[in-house]
Design a protein around this motif. Structure first.
Motif, PDB file in Angstrom:
ATOM      1  N   SER A   1       0.841  -1.209   0.000  1.00  0.00           N
ATOM      2  CA  SER A   1       0.000   0.000   0.000  1.00  0.00           C
ATOM      3  C   SER A   1       0.872   1.254   0.000  1.00  0.00           C
ATOM      4  N   ILE A   2       1.910   1.245   0.822  1.00  0.00           N
ATOM      5  CA  ILE A   2       2.839   2.382   0.847  1.00  0.00           C
ATOM      6  C   ILE A   2       3.495   2.539  -0.522  1.00  0.00           C
ATOM      7  N   THR A   3       3.882   1.439  -1.128  1.00  0.00           N
ATOM      8  CA  THR A   3       4.480   1.476  -2.459  1.00  0.00           C
ATOM      9  C   THR A   3       3.533   2.127  -3.454  1.00  0.00           C
ATOM     10  N   LYS A   4       2.275   1.711  -3.455  1.00  0.00           N
ATOM     11  CA  LYS A   4       1.306   2.255  -4.405  1.00  0.00           C
ATOM     12  C   LYS A   4       1.046   3.748  -4.175  1.00  0.00           C
ATOM     13  N   MET A   5       1.230   4.214  -2.958  1.00  0.00           N
ATOM     14  CA  MET A   5       0.997   5.634  -2.654  1.00  0.00           C
ATOM     15  C   MET A   5       2.261   6.472  -2.797  1.00  0.00           C
ATOM     16  N   SER A   6       3.361   5.842  -3.212  1.00  0.00           N
ATOM     17  CA  SER A   6       4.644   6.550  -3.320  1.00  0.00           C
ATOM     18  C   SER A   6       4.956   6.898  -4.759  1.00  0.00           C
ATOM     19  N   TYR A   7       5.730   7.957  -4.904  1.00  0.00           N
ATOM     20  CA  TYR A   7       6.131   8.431  -6.225  1.00  0.00           C
ATOM     21  C   TYR A   7       7.513   7.901  -6.615  1.00  0.00           C
ATOM     22  N   LEU A   8       8.433   7.906  -5.659  1.00  0.00           N
ATOM     23  CA  LEU A   8       9.788   7.406  -5.887  1.00  0.00           C
ATOM     24  C   LEU A   8       9.995   6.126  -5.093  1.00  0.00           C
ATOM     25  N   HIS A   9      10.753   5.192  -5.668  1.00  0.00           N
ATOM     26  CA  HIS A   9      10.951   3.883  -5.041  1.00  0.00           C
ATOM     27  C   HIS A   9      12.433   3.536  -5.022  1.00  0.00           C
ATOM     28  N   PHE A  10      12.915   3.166  -3.842  1.00  0.00           N
ATOM     29  CA  PHE A  10      14.301   2.760  -3.681  1.00  0.00           C
ATOM     30  C   PHE A  10      14.314   1.357  -3.094  1.00  0.00           C
ATOM     31  N   THR A  11      14.767   0.404  -3.887  1.00  0.00           N
ATOM     32  CA  THR A  11      14.747  -0.999  -3.490  1.00  0.00           C
ATOM     33  C   THR A  11      16.160  -1.492  -3.220  1.00  0.00           C
ATOM     34  N   ILE A  12      16.238  -2.650  -2.557  1.00  0.00           N
ATOM     35  CA  ILE A  12      17.562  -3.190  -2.232  1.00  0.00           C
ATOM     36  C   ILE A  12      17.999  -4.309  -3.170  1.00  0.00           C
ATOM     37  N   ALA A  13      17.117  -4.718  -4.075  1.00  0.00           N
ATOM     38  CA  ALA A  13      17.479  -5.779  -5.014  1.00  0.00           C
ATOM     39  C   ALA A  13      16.630  -5.656  -6.277  1.00  0.00           C
ATOM     40  N   GLN A  14      17.171  -6.148  -7.373  1.00  0.00           N
ATOM     41  CA  GLN A  14      16.473  -6.080  -8.659  1.00  0.00           C
ATOM     42  C   GLN A  14      15.120  -6.789  -8.605  1.00  0.00           C
ATOM     43  N   GLN A  15      15.029  -7.904  -7.894  1.00  0.00           N
ATOM     44  CA  GLN A  15      13.757  -8.636  -7.824  1.00  0.00           C
ATOM     45  C   GLN A  15      12.666  -7.795  -7.168  1.00  0.00           C
ATOM     46  N   TYR A  16      13.028  -6.943  -6.211  1.00  0.00           N
ATOM     47  CA  TYR A  16      12.041  -6.082  -5.559  1.00  0.00           C
ATOM     48  C   TYR A  16      11.635  -4.945  -6.488  1.00  0.00           C
ATOM     49  N   LYS A  17      12.607  -4.443  -7.248  1.00  0.00           N
ATOM     50  CA  LYS A  17      12.295  -3.435  -8.268  1.00  0.00           C
ATOM     51  C   LYS A  17      11.324  -4.023  -9.295  1.00  0.00           C
ATOM     52  N   ASN A  18      11.576  -5.257  -9.711  1.00  0.00           N
ATOM     53  CA  ASN A  18      10.677  -5.916 -10.664  1.00  0.00           C
ATOM     54  C   ASN A  18       9.270  -6.078 -10.096  1.00  0.00           C
ATOM     55  N   ARG A  19       9.178  -6.408  -8.824  1.00  0.00           N
ATOM     56  CA  ARG A  19       7.861  -6.581  -8.196  1.00  0.00           C
ATOM     57  C   ARG A  19       7.097  -5.259  -8.176  1.00  0.00           C
ATOM     58  N   ILE A  20       7.793  -4.169  -7.918  1.00  0.00           N
ATOM     59  CA  ILE A  20       7.141  -2.857  -7.914  1.00  0.00           C
ATOM     60  C   ILE A  20       6.639  -2.514  -9.319  1.00  0.00           C
ATOM     61  N   ILE A  21       7.403  -2.860 -10.322  1.00  0.00           N
ATOM     62  CA  ILE A  21       6.957  -2.659 -11.702  1.00  0.00           C
ATOM     63  C   ILE A  21       5.713  -3.506 -11.970  1.00  0.00           C
ATOM     64  N   GLN A  22       5.699  -4.749 -11.472  1.00  0.00           N
ATOM     65  CA  GLN A  22       4.523  -5.609 -11.616  1.00  0.00           C
ATOM     66  C   GLN A  22       3.298  -5.010 -10.927  1.00  0.00           C
ATOM     67  N   LEU A  23       3.519  -4.242  -9.864  1.00  0.00           N
ATOM     68  CA  LEU A  23       2.416  -3.565  -9.177  1.00  0.00           C
ATOM     69  C   LEU A  23       1.898  -2.374  -9.980  1.00  0.00           C
ATOM     70  N   GLY A  24       2.571  -2.057 -11.089  1.00  0.00           N
ATOM     71  CA  GLY A  24       2.103  -0.995 -11.968  1.00  0.00           C
ATOM     72  C   GLY A  24       2.804   0.335 -11.810  1.00  0.00           C
ATOM     73  N   GLU A  25       3.901   0.359 -11.048  1.00  0.00           N
ATOM     74  CA  GLU A  25       4.611   1.619 -10.836  1.00  0.00           C
ATOM     75  C   GLU A  25       5.566   1.901 -11.995  1.00  0.00           C
TER      76      GLU A  25
END
Length: 174
Positions: free
Chosen positions: A142-166
């Motif tokens: 939910s926090i991810t969906k309400m955020s504009y900028l995203h800083f992840t610790i691994a590529q797999q987490y970045k990919n998951r955020i993209i899958q969430l539509g960010e």
């Protein structure tokens, strides 16, 4: 004109992870840093850890007490609602240009909800991670969906955020 950056910290854990970033913002002459301490920082049973922030030489703009000593569903719901109200008032007066948060706790979520209603961009550190079977999971997403900028610790987490539509352009990995 200085950029007003607000950091919300709710525990020793997230503060420790953001300490280097807080120090960089603190030293930057083009940034007006505002630190709001909330959550476990303000509870004596967790050691009143807000004192560590002060000991490290940082000024706490405001202590936002929203947690009770109970972790029942009713207490958590009330704390979240109280947090939205208190952060809304703070953002109305502080008017930050950016809110920086880390993690997946409900007190952080309450700040992010209030920031969204105030149209304050949110930078979320630690999104995309999974903790199946724990309610932190849906709070983090939910926090991810309400955020504009995203800083992840691994590529797999970045990919998951993209899958969430960010937007992939609004992401970076450490």
């Amino acid at each position: 004109m200085k950029k007003k950056i607000c950091i919300i910290t709710g525990s020793r854990a997230d503060y420790g992870l953001m300490q280097i970033l807080i120090n960089k913002f603190h030293k930057d002459k083009d940034i007006e840093l505002k630190i709001f301490a909330t959550g476990m920082h303000l509870l004596s049973e967790f050691g009143n850890t807000y004192k560590e922030i002060i000991k490290d030489g940082f000024r706490i703009e405001k202590k936002v007490k929203i947690l009770s000593s109970s972790d029942t569903p009713t207490a958590i719901s009330k704390s979240t609602g109280l947090g939205i109200m208190r952060f809304a008032s703070l953002f109305d007066s502080a008017k930050p240009d950016l809110l920086v948060v880390l993690g997946d706790r409900y007190e952080i979520m309450s700040a992010v909800i209030a920031a969204n209603f105030h149209q304050i961009p949110v930078a979320h550190i630690g999104g995309g991670y999974t903790t199946l079977g724990v309610f932190d999971e849906w709070i983090r997403h939910s926090i991810t969906k309400m955020s504009y900028l995203h800083f992840t610790i691994a590529q797999q987490y970045k990919n998951r955020i993209i899958q969430l539509g960010e937007n992939p352009k609004n992401q970076d990995s450490f």
